[in-house]
Design a protein around this motif. Structure first.
Motif, short mmCIF file in Angstrom:
data_model
loop_
_atom_site.label_atom_id
_atom_site.label_comp_id
_atom_site.label_asym_id
_atom_site.label_seq_id
_atom_site.Cartn_x
_atom_site.Cartn_y
_atom_site.Cartn_z
N TYR A 137 58.23 7.78 36.04
CA TYR A 137 57.82 8.73 37.08
C TYR A 137 57.20 9.98 36.46
CZ TYR A 137 58.00 12.07 40.90
OH TYR A 137 57.66 13.02 41.82
N ALA A 153 53.81 9.23 35.63
CA ALA A 153 52.99 9.19 36.84
C ALA A 153 52.62 10.61 37.28
CB ALA A 153 53.73 8.47 37.97
N HIS A 206 48.91 12.06 37.78
CA HIS A 206 48.52 12.73 39.02
C HIS A 206 47.91 14.10 38.73
CE1 HIS A 206 48.78 14.21 43.15
NE2 HIS A 206 49.38 15.28 42.68
N LEU A 243 46.91 9.00 42.56
CA LEU A 243 47.81 8.04 41.94
C LEU A 243 47.19 6.64 41.99
CD1 LEU A 243 50.47 8.76 40.62
CD2 LEU A 243 51.67 7.78 42.55
N GLU A 244 45.86 6.59 41.93
CA GLU A 244 45.15 5.31 41.93
C GLU A 244 45.08 4.81 40.48
OE1 GLU A 244 44.18 3.47 44.53
OE2 GLU A 244 45.28 4.96 45.67
N LEU A 249 53.68 1.04 38.65
CA LEU A 249 53.40 1.51 40.00
C LEU A 249 53.27 0.33 40.96
CD1 LEU A 249 52.92 3.92 41.80
CD2 LEU A 249 50.48 3.77 41.27
N ARG A 282 55.48 -0.43 44.49
CA ARG A 282 54.97 -0.80 45.82
C ARG A 282 55.67 -2.06 46.32
NH1 ARG A 282 49.72 0.99 43.62
NH2 ARG A 282 49.16 2.92 44.70
N LEU A 331 57.87 9.66 44.91
CA LEU A 331 56.55 9.03 44.84
C LEU A 331 55.64 9.55 45.94
CD1 LEU A 331 57.67 5.42 43.92
CD2 LEU A 331 56.22 6.89 42.52
N GLU A 332 56.19 9.76 47.11
CA GLU A 332 55.36 10.28 48.21
C GLU A 332 54.94 11.72 47.96
OE1 GLU A 332 57.57 9.52 51.77
OE2 GLU A 332 56.82 7.45 51.94
N VAL A 337 51.52 8.83 46.96
CA VAL A 337 51.37 7.39 46.72
C VAL A 337 50.92 6.68 48.00
CG1 VAL A 337 53.75 6.83 47.30
CG2 VAL A 337 52.49 5.36 45.72
N TRP A 363 51.28 3.26 49.78
CA TRP A 363 52.16 2.10 49.65
C TRP A 363 51.42 0.78 49.84
CZ3 TRP A 363 56.16 3.16 47.07
CH2 TRP A 363 56.85 4.35 47.23
#
Length: 899
Positions: free
Chosen positions: A534, A537, A541, A547-548, A565, A569, A585-586, A590, A592
Motif C-alpha cells: 500500500y 501504491a 499515486h 492508480l492506473e 493491485l 480488485r 485504497l479508495e 482506486v 474497482w
C-alpha cells in the motif's frame, strides 16, 4: 539572529545538520530543558523551504512544542506540521494520504525513547514507508526510564550526535543548579519491610542470622531519626510558598495527594495536574496565606518556567537512577534554581545524588544529609547482604559448572549451602510473589549459569522468547519462516505461528503479548505485507496522480505492484478486503472495475469526444486521438466482436451496445473491399497509374499501397476472390506493370528499401529530439509507426541474423551516424554510470542514499544498490570492466551498516 545562546547547543545544531546531510538521520540526546526544540527551529531557519512533520511521543510533549512555537512566533500547519503518536494512530486513510502528499523533507521524532513498540509499528514505520525520501531527526532525553523500543534504538542509537548528560548540562549552565538538596526516606515502613524480607530470604532456619545485628543497627538509626514530617518542616524555605511536587508515576501522585496534609501540615492547598505542561493557573493564582502544592506526574517539562516557585519535592517509588535524573532535570527546567527535597521509598535511592554531584564539576550544588547515619548503617547492611548473596551464587555457579541442574527441591543443599531455598526465593522475588531485592545485573548473572525462572511450560516459552529475541537482533523483524529452526535446532517458526494462533484465539496472556510486541511481533503477517504494498501504491499515486498501474509494473525495489493491485480488485469483488483496507485504497481513488472494463470506458469516452466533433463515430481504422488511443481500431473491434462473438476476445454486452448506439454506431459497415477498390480507381484516375508510395494513406487512414499488393498476390494465386472481384481487378490493373508496385522513388530503390528509409527518418527525428536512440519498446510516433518495436527488431537482427536485409553494412552505417546503440543494456548502464560520475564529482564519494534521484528523475541510489547486489551475487551482467570503472569512482561494495 540565532535563537541559540549556549555554545553546546550551537555545536549540537551544527553536528545534527552535518549528520542529516551525510546520512539522512541524526539523534539529539540531551536532558529536559536544554533546548532540543530550539535546536530544531534553528536548523529549520537555515532550510526555510523544507517541509517538516514533527511527531511528539505524547500529548504532554505535543503541548510543550506548541508552546515553544508560540513563544518563538513560528507558524504551524504551514511548512511545519505537529502531531503526537495518538493523533497519528487515529488518522483516517485520507489523512494518511494527505500526510504523504505533504511530502515532508524532514521527520522529527520527538521523544523517540518514550515511544512504545506499538507506536513505532502503527505510526513511525508507516510514516517511513509513506515518506521514504524524508530525513529523520530524533530528539530524546538521556535518562528515559525503562527500555526504549528496540527497533527505534537500532535505527537511531548509532546516530546520536553531541550527547549531553544531566551532570554536563548542570556544569555548562544549560540547566540551573539546585539551590540546595535534601534527600529523605518516605515512606520508611516500605523501605524497611523490603530490607527485612531480603534479610529473611538469605537466612537459613535453625542457624544464626549473620545480618540480624546490622539490620537492627539500621532499624535503630531510622527510629532515632526525626520523622519525615519534621524534616520536611525544617527544609521548607517558605512555609507559605508555592512548591512543585513531582511524582514518579500516577500511583505515587495519588498517594502524595492523599497524604499531603499529613506530611506538610493541616491547611495545605493541593492542586493536582496530570502533567507538568497541564494548566497550572489555579495553583499559580492561589493567593492564600498557606502552603500551596502542585502535585503532578513526571512528564515533559514546560517550555516557559513556572514563576514564584519556592522549592521542588521529588517523590520516587523506585530506586532507578534514570528516573531520578529525568525527574530532576524536568523540575529544574520548570522551576529554575530552587531548593530540592527528595522523598525516596528505597534506601538505594539515597545513593543517586552523590554520583550526580561528582559529575557537576568543581562547584557542585549544596547537599544536606539528615539521613547520613541511616545511610552509613544501610551501606554496612548492604555490603553484608551482597556478600551473602555472592556466597549462595558461588555455590550455584559451581553446580552449573558440574552440569548439575539448578531446578532443585527447596531443601537441597550443596556443600553445606542451602542453595535450593535460595534459588526458590530468587524466583519468587523476580516474579513479584515475594518481597526482596534482585537487580538486573544479578538476574543476568543467574541467566548466564542457566537459571530456570519458570515451571516447565513457562520455561519452554522463555526459551522460545529468547530464540525470538536472537532472531530479531539479527534479522530486524519477527517475520520468521514457518519451517525455520535456530542454530540450536529450536523450531522458532512453528513457535511464532503457535503464539499467533493463541493471540487470535484470545488465550495469550497480556504479559506475553507485551513482551512479544516489544520485539516487533506482527500478529497478522498478511497485514504488514499489505501495508508495504500500500505504501508503494501511495508513492505511485503521488508520482502519477492516479492508480492506473500497469499489470507488469514492478517498483525499483522489486515489488510487483501491478499484480498486487489486481489482486486487491479481485479481493474486493470476493468481499475479502477489510473495511480499513477498502478505505485506504479508495483514499487513493482506486477504480474497482477490472482493467479491461476501465480500458473500454476510456476508449468509449474518446469515442464520445469524436462524436461531439464529427457528429458520428465512423472513425477511420488508423485514426489515433490526441491521447494516443487507437480509436479507429477500437471501433472496428467493437463491430467485429458484435458480429462474431464466438471468435472475438472482446465482449460487447447489451449495456455497452446501448452506449454505442447512442453515438450512432453502424454495426453492419458497408463493404470495405468495394470502398478500397473505389479509392484505388480514383487514385489511378488522378495520378495516371497505381504506383502508390508505400507510406501513402487515404484521408480515412487506409494504406492503399498495401491493399493493392495483397490484391495482386491473391489475383495471381487465384485465392479468396470471387469471379466478380477478379474481373474488377483485372480491369483496374489493365496497363499496369505486373511487377510489385513501387513507390515514386528512384528505380534502384525497392518498396522494401523505401519502407526502411521511411522508418529510418522516424528514428532520425526521435534521435534529434531526444538525443538518444534508446527508444522504449512501446513507443509509437505521431504517424502511428511503432518505432520502439522497429529499433528492437534491428538490434535482434544484427545479433542473430546478420545477413538480414534490415542490417546491411549501409544500413548499419546510417544508424551509427544518428547514434544507434546496438547493445541497449550496455547503453543504459553507461548512462547510469555517467550520472554516478556526476554524483562523485559533486559529493566526493559514491555513498548514494538509496532514495536519491538525479535532476532528470533517474533513481541513482537504487541503481547503486543493485550494482552492490549484483556484485555480491557474482552476477555475470556486472562485468569486470563495469567493476573496474565503478571502483575507479570509489565504489564501496559493502556499506558500513551491512558489515
Amino acid at each position: 539572529m540565532s535563537i541559540l545562546v549556549h555554545d553546546s547547543n550551537k555545536a549540537a545544531c551544527r553536528a545534527a545538520a552535518a549528520a542529516l546531510q551525510q546520512g539522512c538521520r541524526a539523534a539529539l540526546v540531551r536532558p529536559a530543558g536544554t533546548g532540543k526544540g530550539r535546536i530544531v527551529w534553528e536548523m529549520l531557519a537555515e532550510q526555510p523551504d523544507t517541509r517538516v512533520l514533527w511527531v511528539a511521543s505524547c500529548a504532554a510533549r505535543l503541548e510543550l512544542r506548541r508552546g515553544l512555537a508560540k513563544e518563538l512566533g513560528k507558524t504551524l500547519d504551514g511548512s511545519v506540521r505537529l502531531m503526537d503518536c495518538e493523533q497519528l494512530a487515529a488518522q483516517s486513510a485520507l489523512g494518511w494520504v494527505a500526510l504523504a502528499e505533504f511530502r515532508p523533507g524532514l521527520l522529527v521524532l520527538d521523544g523517540w525513547r518514550e515511544m512504545s513498540a506499538r507506536d513505532w509499528t502503527d505510526c513511525v514505520q508507516l510514516l517511513f514507508r509513506l515518506c521514504p525520501e524524508a530525513k529523520v531527526l530524533a530528539l530524546a532525553e538521556p535518562d528515559a526510564p525503562g527500555e526504549s523500543c528496540r527497533a527505534a534504538e537500532e535505527l537511531l542509537g548509532d546516530a546520536v550526535v553531541e550527547p549531553l548528560t544531566l551532570g554536563g548540562a548542570l556544569a555548562d549552565g544549560l540547566l540551573p543548579m539546585p539551590a540546595s538538596y535534601t534527600a529523605l526516606l518516605w515512606p520508611q515502613e516500605t523501605a524497611m519491610a523490603r530490607l527485612r524480607a531480603e534479610v529473611k530470604n538469605l537466612r537459613v532456619p535453625g542457624t544464626p542470622d549473620p545480618n540480624a545485628e546490622k539490620y537492627q543497627a539500621l532499624s535503630l538509626a531510622v527510629e532515632q531519626m526525626p520523622s519525615v514530617e519534621v524534616l520536611l518542616a525544617r527544609w521548607l524555605p517558605d512555609a507559605a510558598g508555592r512548591y512543585l511536587v513531582l511524582c514518579e508515576d500516577a500511583q505515587t501522585a495519588a498517594q502524595m495527594a492523599q497524604q499531603a496534609e499529613a506530611l506538610f501540615g493541616a491547611g495545605v492547598h493541593t492542586c493536582c495536574a496530570d502533567a507538568l505542561s497541564s494548566d497550572a493557573e489555579p495553583f499559580l493564582t492561589d493567593e492564600a496565606d498557606a502552603l500551596r502544592l502542585l502535585v503532578c506526574v513526571n512528564s515533559p517539562a514546560v517550555e516557559t518556567p513556572l514563576t514564584g516557585i519556592s522549592g521542588v519535592v521529588l517523590v520516587r517509588r523506585t530506586a532507578e537512577a534514570p528516573a531520578y535524573r529525568q525527574m530532576l532535570a524536568r523540575a529544574l527546567a520548570a522551576c529554575g534554581s530552587v531548593p530540592v527535597a527528595e522523598l525516596s521509598a528505597a534506601f538505594e535511592g539515597l545513593t543517586c545524588v552523590p554520583q550526580l554531584r561528582k559529575e557537576c564539576g568543581e562547584k557542585p550544588f549544596p547537599l544536606s544529609e539528615p539521613l547520613s547515619a541511616c545511610r552509613r548503617a544501610y551501606r554496612q547492611l548492604r555490603r553484608a547482604l551482597d556478600a551473602e548473596w555472592e556466597r549462595y551464587f558461588a555455590a550455584a555457579k559451581q553446580m552449573a559448572a558440574k552440569k548439575l541442574p539448578l531446578d532443585v527441591p527447596r531443601a537441597y543443599t550443596f556443600e553445606g549451602v542451602a542453595v535450593g531455598r535460595w534459588l526458590e526465593n530468587q524466583r519468587l522475588v523476580r516474579a513479584g510473589k515475594k518481597n526482596g531485592r534482585l537487580t538486573a545485573e544479578q538476574v543476568a548473572r543467574l541467566d548466564k549459569i542457566g537459571m530456570n525462572w519458570k515451571k516447565r511450560l513457562e520455561l519452554a516459552w522463555e526459551n522460545g522468547w529468547a530464540s525470538a529475541r536472537r532472531y530479531r537482533d539479527s534479522h530486524a523483524d519477527l517475520l520468521v519462516p514457518v519451517h525455520y529452526k535456530d542454530k540450536n535446532g529450536f523450531a522458532l517458526g512453528e513457535w511464532i505461528v503457535y503464539n499467533r494462533q493463541r493471540y487470535q484465539g484470545g488465550s495469550l496472556s497480556d504479559d506475553r503479548i507485551e513482551r512479544l510486541e516489544s520485539l516487533g511481533m506482527v500478529w497478522d503477517t498478511g497485514s504488514i505485507l499489505w501495508e508495504k504494498n500500500y505504501a508503494a501504491a501511495v508513492q505511485y499515486h503521488l508520482e502519477h496522480d492516479d492508480l492506473e498501474i500497469p499489470v507488469k509494473y514492478v517498483t525499483p525495489d522489486g515489488m510487483a505492484l501491478g499484480v498486487w493491485l489486481g489482486s486487491q480488485r479481485a479481493a474486493y469483488k470476493e468481499g475479502t478486503l477489510t473495511a480499513a483496507q477498502i478505505e485506504k485504497l479508495e483514499a487513493l481513488g482506486v477504480d474497482w472495475a477490472n482493467r479491461n472494463d476501465r480500458k473500454w470506458q476510456t476508449a468509449y469516452e474518446a469515442a464520445v469526444k469524436y462524436y461531439s466533433a464529427h457528429g458520428n463515430i465512423d472513425v477511420p481504422t488508423e485514426y489515433i486521438d490526441e491521447d494516443g488511443i487507437l480509436l479507429g481500431k477500437w471501433v472496428s473491434r467493437q463491430r467485429y466482436a458484435w458480429q462474431n462473438p464466438e471468435r472475438s476476445s472482446a465482449r460487447v454486452t447489451p449495456e455497452r451496445k446501448a452506449l454505442l448506439d447512442e453515438l450512432g454506431m453502424i454495426w453492419e459497415k458497408t463493404d470495405s473491399w468495394q470502398h478500397r477498390y473505389e479509392l484505388a480507381a480514383a487514385y489511378k484516375k488522378e495520378h495516371g497509374s497505381l504506383a502508390v508510395p508505400a507510406q501513402y494513406r487515404t484521408e480515412d487512414g487506409i494504406w492503399l499501397g498495401s491493399w493493392l499488393s495483397r490484391q495482386k498476390l491473391m489475383l495471381r494465386e487465384g485465392k479468396k476472390l470471387s469471379a466478380e472481384r477478379c474481373a474488377a481487378l483485372r480491369e483496374l490493373f489493365q496497363g499496369e506493370n505486373t511487377r510489385r508496385l513501387t513507390a515514386t522513388v528512384p528505380p534502384a530503390c525497392s518498396v522494401r528499401e523505401q519502407n526502411w528509409l521511411d522508418n529510418y527518418q522516424s528514428a532520425k527525428r526521435y534521435a534529434e529530439k531526444k538525443g538518444t536512440l534508446l527508444v522504449p519498446a512501446g513507443y509509437v510516433d505521431e504517424s502511428g509507426f511503432r518505432l520502439g518495436v522497429w529499433i528492437s527488431n534491428l538490434r535482434a537482427a544484427r545479433k542473430a541474423r546478420p545477413e538480414s536485409f534490415q542490417v546491411t553494412p549501409e544500413h548499419i552505417a546510417m544508424l551509427d551516424a544518428i547514434g544507434m546503440q546496438w547493445d541497449a543494456r550496455e547503453a543504459k548502464w553507461d548512462g547510469a554510470f555517467r550520472r554516478a560520475e556526476e554524483y562523485r564529482a559533486a559529493h566526493g564519494d559514491l555513498l548514494v542514499p538509496v532514495n536519491y534521484k538525479t535532476g532528470d528523475g533517474f533513481c541513482l541510489g537504487d541503481w547503486v544498490r543493485r550494482m552492490r547486489e549484483s556484485y555480491a551475487a557474482a552476477d555475470d551482467r556486472l562485468t569486470a570492466a563495469h567493476i573496474q570503472k565503478l571502483e575507479a569512482l570509489g565504489m564501496v561494495w559493502t556499506m558500513p551498516q551491512e558489515s
